[in-house]
Design an enzyme around this catalytic site. Structure first.
Site, PDB file in Angstrom:
ATOM      1  N   HIS A 211       3.648 -14.881   8.678  1.00 47.35           N
ATOM      2  CA  HIS A 211       4.205 -15.216   7.747  1.00 47.35           C
ATOM      3  C   HIS A 211       4.538 -16.493   8.071  1.00 47.35           C
ATOM      4  O   HIS A 211       3.963 -17.595   6.715  1.00 47.35           O
ATOM      5  CB  HIS A 211       5.471 -14.716   8.102  1.00 47.35           C
ATOM      6  N   GLU A 212       4.359 -17.417   9.658  1.00 41.15           N
ATOM      7  CA  GLU A 212       4.210 -18.330   9.828  1.00 41.15           C
ATOM      8  C   GLU A 212       2.735 -19.082   9.758  1.00 41.15           C
ATOM      9  O   GLU A 212       3.052 -20.298   9.119  1.00 41.15           O
ATOM     10  CB  GLU A 212       4.543 -18.452  11.253  1.00 41.15           C
ATOM     11  N   HIS A 215       3.422 -20.493   5.749  1.00 44.07           N
ATOM     12  CA  HIS A 215       3.690 -22.238   5.625  1.00 44.07           C
ATOM     13  C   HIS A 215       2.801 -22.520   5.460  1.00 44.07           C
ATOM     14  O   HIS A 215       2.968 -24.158   4.691  1.00 44.07           O
ATOM     15  CB  HIS A 215       5.037 -21.839   6.618  1.00 44.07           C
ATOM     16  N   GLU A 272      10.431 -18.894   1.481  1.00 42.38           N
ATOM     17  CA  GLU A 272      10.092 -17.567   2.418  1.00 42.38           C
ATOM     18  C   GLU A 272       9.053 -16.010   1.599  1.00 42.38           C
ATOM     19  O   GLU A 272       8.021 -15.960   2.320  1.00 42.38           O
ATOM     20  CB  GLU A 272      11.588 -17.658   2.821  1.00 42.38           C
TER      21      GLU A 272
END
Length: 369
Positions: A211-212, A215, A272
């Site tokens: 997920h990070e 970004h 997100e």
């Protein structure tokens, strides 16, 4: 005629006070800087105090004072033909600038506006990176620590699936009870040990780190900076309304609330969710079990409720944990398909057959940990 000797003797007889009535001033003193007034001493023996002038404001005169720009001047300015041409040129230029900077986000395929380069965003991230390193210098775990090795092991499998092999990745694990992890533009990874119990295993940690990394892959930081470019004129418009007296001084206040709750936070929640989807596909292509992502957010939901950190979704910059669990469950078939089609699909097939031969997943964990 007087002789020269008599004339010289008469001149020598004159009083010397006449010749010394005007003392000679050295040439260099003409070019000295004058001393400040308050440093000169007078007959009183001390420096002269500065002169203070008191002004008296008359409220009636202030009320009668005319504004720099009257309402009539503003109306006439808007009616002027040159103003219409100016707004037309600015609007056309803004549309051209917006369209020329549209791009597609990798994996998700979303179209968005981005006018900042990766280099400019990384330069901004360097300042944040130095500040975090300075504040957590004593808490960063060494490379030989098992928790650091765990994070590096998961990162080595995720990076090839992200397509960001050319980034100079750095992994830093911070010994802290905070349940957090993030990646600064430029490949600087920070993981707090408080999130490791929520991750629980490599698959859970892969869902968090995926997920990070997503970004960075989607360049969400640059998108946020680009969004401000178009929000600034809107904020200036509210400031102008306050100055003109149309909003009673509350235009900027309500304008900031409108932009925050109506634009910035919904856009952040969309980013997100997009990072959740990209990270799920990334961990699946890296041979991690995507079902663990759902379990991670279930554990995160219990952790947030126990800590009392749950807030309504419309006030948050992130989707609620319940929303994330629903979305992850809906994306699982696509993630399983991506894992099967990846290079690790054959290995996974042999692994599942071996687990079936062993009898259960419990025996698999007992043998291989």
């Amino acid at each position: 005629m007087l002789s020269r000797s008599i004339l010289r003797s008469s001149l020598r007889a004159l009083p010397r006070t006449i010749a010394r009535s005007r003392p000679r001033i050295p040439f260099s003193r003409f070019f000295q800087q004058p001393k400040p007034l308050n440093s000169l001493r007078f007959a009183s023996g001390g420096p002269r105090p500065p002169r203070i002038i008191h002004y008296r404001y008359n409220p009636e005169e202030i009320e009668r004072a005319k504004p720099l720009i009257s309402e009539e001047q503003i109306r006439n300015g808007f009616r002027h033909p040159g103003t219409k041409l100016l707004f037309l040129a600015l609007g056309s230029g803004g549309i051209i600038f917006y369209v020329s900077n549209l791009e597609t986000v990798p994996v998700s395929g979303r179209r968005r506006f981005n006018c900042y380069s990766e280099e400019s965003v990384e330069a901004e991230g360097q300042m944040l990176y130095k500040m975090i390193m300075q504040d957590n210098r004593q808490a960063i775990l060494p490379e030989w620590d098992p928790r650091t090795r765990m994070v590096e092991r998961v990162m080595r499998k995720l990076i090839p699936a992200s397509g960001l092999e050319n980034v100079n990745w750095e992994v830093h694990v911070i010994d802290s009870g905070e349940a957090n992890a993030f990646v600064i533009p430029g490949g600087k990874v920070f993981v707090y040990t408080g999130i490791l119990p929520i991750a629980k295993n490599d698959d859970g940690l892969a869902s968090i780190l995926g997920h990070e990394i997503a970004h960075n892959l989607a360049q969400h930081a640059a998108e946020n900076m680009s969004r401000v470019v178009f929000l600034l004129p809107l904020r200036w418009a509210f400031l102008f309304l306050d100055y003109s007296g149309y909003t009673g001084g509350l235009g900027r206040f309500f304008g900031d609330i409108l932009m925050d709750l109506g634009i910035m936070r919904p856009a952040s929640r969309k980013q997100e969710s997009e990072a959740d989807y990209i990270g799920l596909m990334m961990m699946a292509k890296s041979c991690y079990n995507p079902e663990e992502a759902v379990k991670v957010w279930q554990r995160m939901n219990r952790y947030q409720k126990a800590a009392g950190n749950s807030i309504p979704q419309w006030l948050s910059t992130h989707p609620s944990d319940e929303t994330r669990i629903v979305q992850m469950t809906k994306w699982l078939p696509s993630a399983e398909e991506a894992r099967t089609e990846s290079e690790c699909g054959v290995t996974l097939g042999y692994s599942e057959e071996f687990q079936a031969a062993m009898g259960s997943r419990g025996i698999w964990r007992d043998v291989f940990g």
